[in-house]
Design a protein around this motif. Structure first.
Motif, PDB file in Angstrom:
ATOM      1  N   LEU A 175       0.683  -1.081   0.035  1.00 46.79           N
ATOM      2  CA  LEU A 175      -0.210   0.263   0.195  1.00 46.79           C
ATOM      3  C   LEU A 175       0.672   1.477   0.206  1.00 46.79           C
ATOM      4  O   LEU A 175       0.461   2.228  -0.422  1.00 46.79           O
ATOM      5  CB  LEU A 175      -1.139   0.306   1.271  1.00 46.79           C
ATOM      6  CG  LEU A 175      -2.143  -1.205   1.358  1.00 46.79           C
ATOM      7  CD1 LEU A 175      -2.647  -0.794   2.336  1.00 46.79           C
ATOM      8  CD2 LEU A 175      -2.987  -1.138  -0.211  1.00 46.79           C
ATOM      9  N   THR A 176       2.278   1.016  -0.197  1.00 48.42           N
ATOM     10  CA  THR A 176       2.780   2.526  -0.068  1.00 48.42           C
ATOM     11  C   THR A 176       3.916   2.085  -1.253  1.00 48.42           C
ATOM     12  O   THR A 176       4.721   3.255  -1.453  1.00 48.42           O
ATOM     13  CB  THR A 176       3.812   2.124   0.564  1.00 48.42           C
ATOM     14  OG1 THR A 176       4.995   1.285   0.663  1.00 48.42           O
ATOM     15  CG2 THR A 176       3.636   2.573   2.829  1.00 48.42           C
TER      16      THR A 176
ATOM     17  N   ARG B 250     -11.924  13.432   0.232  1.00 49.58           N
ATOM     18  CA  ARG B 250     -11.748  13.336  -1.842  1.00 49.58           C
ATOM     19  C   ARG B 250     -12.703  13.982  -1.930  1.00 49.58           C
ATOM     20  O   ARG B 250     -12.294  14.658  -3.799  1.00 49.58           O
ATOM     21  CB  ARG B 250     -11.989  11.612  -1.812  1.00 49.58           C
ATOM     22  CG  ARG B 250     -11.602  10.858  -0.762  1.00 49.58           C
ATOM     23  CD  ARG B 250     -11.871   8.778  -0.285  1.00 49.58           C
ATOM     24  NE  ARG B 250     -13.076   9.660  -0.193  1.00 49.58           N
ATOM     25  CZ  ARG B 250     -14.095   8.053   0.443  1.00 49.58           C
ATOM     26  NH1 ARG B 250     -13.193   6.933   0.620  1.00 49.58           N
ATOM     27  NH2 ARG B 250     -15.354   8.516   1.146  1.00 49.58           N
TER      28      ARG B 250
ATOM     29  N   PRO C 249      -3.937   2.531  -3.586  1.00 54.94           N
ATOM     30  CA  PRO C 249      -3.646   1.870  -2.525  1.00 54.94           C
ATOM     31  C   PRO C 249      -5.220   1.681  -2.086  1.00 54.94           C
ATOM     32  O   PRO C 249      -5.439   0.447  -1.653  1.00 54.94           O
ATOM     33  CB  PRO C 249      -3.174   2.439  -1.665  1.00 54.94           C
ATOM     34  CG  PRO C 249      -2.104   3.429  -2.360  1.00 54.94           C
ATOM     35  CD  PRO C 249      -2.864   3.750  -3.713  1.00 54.94           C
ATOM     36  N   GLY C 250      -6.521   2.429  -1.737  1.00 58.23           N
ATOM     37  CA  GLY C 250      -7.449   2.155  -1.605  1.00 58.23           C
ATOM     38  C   GLY C 250      -8.268   1.216  -2.511  1.00 58.23           C
ATOM     39  O   GLY C 250      -9.295   0.449  -2.067  1.00 58.23           O
TER      40      GLY C 250
ATOM     41  N   VAL D 187     -10.469   2.604   4.864  1.00 57.41           N
ATOM     42  CA  VAL D 187     -10.254   3.884   3.399  1.00 57.41           C
ATOM     43  C   VAL D 187     -10.967   4.509   4.452  1.00 57.41           C
ATOM     44  O   VAL D 187     -10.819   5.695   3.856  1.00 57.41           O
ATOM     45  CB  VAL D 187     -11.535   2.918   2.588  1.00 57.41           C
ATOM     46  CG1 VAL D 187     -11.339   3.965   1.176  1.00 57.41           C
ATOM     47  CG2 VAL D 187     -10.346   1.665   1.791  1.00 57.41           C
TER      48      VAL D 187
ATOM     49  N   LYS E 200      -8.551   6.884   6.847  1.00 62.67           N
ATOM     50  CA  LYS E 200      -7.757   7.255   6.363  1.00 62.67           C
ATOM     51  C   LYS E 200      -7.675   8.478   5.697  1.00 62.67           C
ATOM     52  O   LYS E 200      -8.776   9.425   5.556  1.00 62.67           O
ATOM     53  CB  LYS E 200      -7.067   5.872   5.254  1.00 62.67           C
ATOM     54  CG  LYS E 200      -6.265   7.000   4.456  1.00 62.67           C
ATOM     55  CD  LYS E 200      -5.537   5.644   3.291  1.00 62.67           C
ATOM     56  CE  LYS E 200      -7.093   5.688   2.344  1.00 62.67           C
ATOM     57  NZ  LYS E 200      -6.440   5.451   1.202  1.00 62.67           N
TER      58      LYS E 200
ATOM     59  N   ASP F 235      -1.771   8.233   2.290  1.00 62.16           N
ATOM     60  CA  ASP F 235      -2.383   7.336   1.795  1.00 62.16           C
ATOM     61  C   ASP F 235      -1.265   7.743   0.660  1.00 62.16           C
ATOM     62  O   ASP F 235      -0.939   9.033   0.117  1.00 62.16           O
ATOM     63  CB  ASP F 235      -3.359   8.004   1.384  1.00 62.16           C
ATOM     64  CG  ASP F 235      -3.768   7.175  -0.118  1.00 62.16           C
ATOM     65  OD1 ASP F 235      -4.199   5.834  -0.478  1.00 62.16           O
ATOM     66  OD2 ASP F 235      -3.689   7.329  -1.220  1.00 62.16           O
TER      67      ASP F 235
ATOM     68  N   GLY G 286      -7.607  10.816   0.217  1.00 65.97           N
ATOM     69  CA  GLY G 286      -8.275  10.116   2.328  1.00 65.97           C
ATOM     70  C   GLY G 286      -9.436  10.781   2.062  1.00 65.97           C
ATOM     71  O   GLY G 286      -9.612  11.981   1.638  1.00 65.97           O
TER      72      GLY G 286
ATOM     73  N   GLU H 217     -14.115   6.905  -3.796  1.00 63.28           N
ATOM     74  CA  GLU H 217     -12.267   6.676  -3.578  1.00 63.28           C
ATOM     75  C   GLU H 217     -11.695   6.591  -4.568  1.00 63.28           C
ATOM     76  O   GLU H 217     -10.303   6.680  -4.826  1.00 63.28           O
ATOM     77  CB  GLU H 217     -11.933   5.802  -3.286  1.00 63.28           C
ATOM     78  CG  GLU H 217     -10.666   5.215  -2.825  1.00 63.28           C
ATOM     79  CD  GLU H 217     -10.098   5.960  -1.373  1.00 63.28           C
ATOM     80  OE1 GLU H 217      -8.218   5.981  -1.746  1.00 63.28           O
ATOM     81  OE2 GLU H 217     -10.330   6.550  -0.782  1.00 63.28           O
TER      82      GLU H 217
END
Length: 433
Positions: free
Chosen positions: A244-245, A292, A323-324, A350, A353, A358, A363, A388
C-alpha cells in the motif's frame, strides 16, 4: 524495407489514429522502419516495442487512458459534455442507441487495445529465442504482460465479448467478458511465475519509462480482474500481496502530456464533473466532510464544478492503481464471502484514512461506518469505491457488478466497432444497451 501491420488489429489501431484524416486502408507501411521480422530480432528491438506499449496505452485522445476515463465517467454520469460539438463524447453522454459503431472513443479503445495485444504478442513470442539474459527476459515478459493484461481487461470492462486471440487476417473467435478477465489473470500469472524464477534485472528497468512498479502492478491488476471475474478468494489473497506504499503511475513530460489535463481540464471544452454528488444517488452521496471530494473536484465560477484529482497539470502522473482500491477489493471480497466483520474492518481503513497517510494522497478522513448486514456493507463499499476511485475508469464495471439500476448509467456495454464487424464474421451482435 517496409514494415507492414499485417494483423487487422494493428490496422484497426492505426485506422483509429488516422480516422480524422483518411479512410481505412488494408495495410499501413512505414518505409523508414525495419521489416516486420527485423523488428523482433534483437533485445533492443523487443524492448522498443515494449516501451511503445505505454504510448499506445496512455498518451492521446484514443489511448486507453483517455478513452476509459472518458467513457466510464460519461456513461455513469460522473461527467457531462460541455460542448455538444464534441460529437463522440456527446454520444456517450446521451447514451443508449446514440452511441454509434463508428464513435471515435469506441473505435479508438478497441483498436488501441488490440494493437497493444498484437505488439505484446510479438514481444512475448520472441523473447525466449532472442534474449539470452534470463533476468532481462524476465523484465521484458513482465512489463509486456502488464500492458497485454490491461488491454484485455479494458475490453472486458466495456464489451460483453472480447477477441479470444489475434491472428493474421483471420476471423478470430470471441469469449465472454468474464472469460476475458480470466485470460488477463492467466497472462499475469505467467509473468509473476517468470519473475519469481528470475528477478527483473536493473538493466531492464533502466531501459523503460520510470514510474511503473512492475510486480506490485501485476498483483494489483490480478486482484482487480479476479474481483471482476467473481473469484473472491483469489482477489482477496492477491490484493493482500500489494504494497500500500507502492506508487505505480504513467508518467508524463512536456512532449507527452497528461491527456485528461491537456484535452479536458486545460480546455474546459469537452467534459467536466457534474456536481457535488459525484454521480451518486440519494443515500450514497459523499459526506460534506469527505476530504476526497475537494481532492477530485474543484469549485470555480464557470463551470462551478471542475475536474481536479490526477488531472491538474500537463506533466502530472496518473496512477495505474490506488492503494485504496486494494483495500476496497479486500472489503468487497470479505462481504461477498459473508464475512461482515472483516469486510467492515477493511472498509473503515479507507473511510478513516487521512490523505497524508495515503501514497497517492487520497483520503476521506471520516469517522468509521457501521453496517448490520452484508447488504448494508456492500452498499457502503459501492459508495466508497465510487468516491475513492472517482474518474478512474472503473465506475461502469462497478455499477454492473453491484447490480445498480439501469437508470443510473447511460449504457451497460459498447456496441462493436464496424472496423471489427466488417472484417470478422464472428463478431457478436451488439448488446441492446
Amino acid at each position: 524495407m517496409k514494415r507492414y501491420f499485417r494483423n487487422k488489429y494493428g490496422r484497426a489501431a492505426l485506422a483509429g489514429l488516422l480516422l480524422f484524416a483518411v479512410s481505412c486502408k488494408k495495410d499501413y507501411e512505414d518505409p523508414s522502419g525495419p521489416s516486420f521480422d527485423e523488428g523482433v530480432s534483437t533485445p533492443n528491438a523487443l524492448t522498443n516495442i515494449a516501451v511503445g506499449l505505454q504510448n499506445w496505452h496512455s498518451a492521446n485522445r484514443t489511448s486507453l487512458v483517455y478513452t476509459t476515463i472518458a467513457a466510464s465517467s460519461l456513461l455513469t454520469g460522473e461527467t457531462y459534455v460541455v460542448n455538444a460539438g464534441n460529437t463522440d463524447e456527446n454520444q456517450l453522454y446521451l447514451g443508449g442507441n446514440n452511441v454509434q459503431n463508428t464513435n471515435v472513443i469506441v473505435t479508438g479503445m478497441w483498436g488501441y487495445a488490440n494493437k497493444i495485444i498484437f505488439d505484446a504478442n510479438r514481444v512475448l513470442n520472441n523473447t525466449g529465442t532472442v534474449v539470452s539474459d534470463p533476468n532481462y527476459a524476465s523484465g521484458l515478459i513482465a512489463y509486456t504482460s502488464m500492458y497485454k493484461a490491461l488491454a484485455i481487461g479494458t475490453m472486458a470492462t466495456f464489451w460483453n465479448y472480447v477477441p479470444d486471440t489475434t491472428g493474421l487476417d483471420l476471423d478470430v473467435s470471441f469469449i465472454s467478458s468474464q472469460q476475458g478477465f480470466r485470460k488477463a489473470i492467466a497472462i499475469i500469472d505467467n509473468a509473476l511465475a517468470t519473475v519469481n524464477a528470475n528477478a527483473i534485472s536493473a538493466t531492464f528497468t533502466r531501459n523503460i519509462p520510470a514510474g511503473i512498479d512492475i510486480v506490485n502492478t501485476l498483483n494489483a491488476l490480478k486482484a482487480r480482474y479476479a474481483l471482476f471475474a467473481g473469484d473472491y478468494e483469489l482477489a482477496l489473497a492477491t490484493a493482500d500481496k500489494v504494497s500500500l506504499t507502492a506508487v505505480s503511475a504513467f508518467n508524463y513530460n512536456t512532449l507527452t502530456t497528461n491527456p485528461i489535463f491537456t484535452l479536458v481540464t486545460a480546455t474546459n471544452n469537452i467534459y467536466q464533473v457534474v456536481d457535488s454528488t459525484m454521480s451518486l444517488p440519494l443515500g450514497l452521496r459523499p459526506d460534506p466532510a469527505d476530504k476526497r471530494y475537494p481532492f477530485y473536484v474543484t469549485i470555480s465560477s464557470n463551470p462551478r464544478f471542475r475536474v481536479k484529482g490526477f488531472y491538474t497539470a500537463n506533466i502530472q502522473s496518473i496512477p495505474v492503481f490506488l492503494p485504496g482500491e486494494m483495500t476496497l477489493i479486500k472489503a468487497e471480497c470479505y462481504a461477498r464471502l459473508n464475512d461482515l466483520a472483516n469486510g467492515l474492518t477493511e472498509l473503515n481503513k479507507v473511510v478513516t484514512k487521512q490523505p497524508s497517510a495515503d501514497a497517492a494522497g487520497v483520503g476521506a478522513g471520516l469517522t468509521a461506518e457501521t453496517a448490520a448486514t452484508v447488504d448494508e456493507l456492500l452498499n457502503l463499499i459501492y459508495k466508497h469505491r465510487r468516491i475513492e476511485l472517482f474518474m478512474g475508469g472503473l465506475a461502469l464495471e462497478d455499477e454492473r457488478r453491484f447490480g445498480r439500476p439501469q437508470t443510473e448509467r447511460k449504457r451497460t456495454y459498447f456496441p462493436f466497432p464496424f472496423v471489427e464487424r466488417n472484417d470478422n464474421s464472428n463478431t457478436p451482435e451488439d448488446p441492446a444497451n
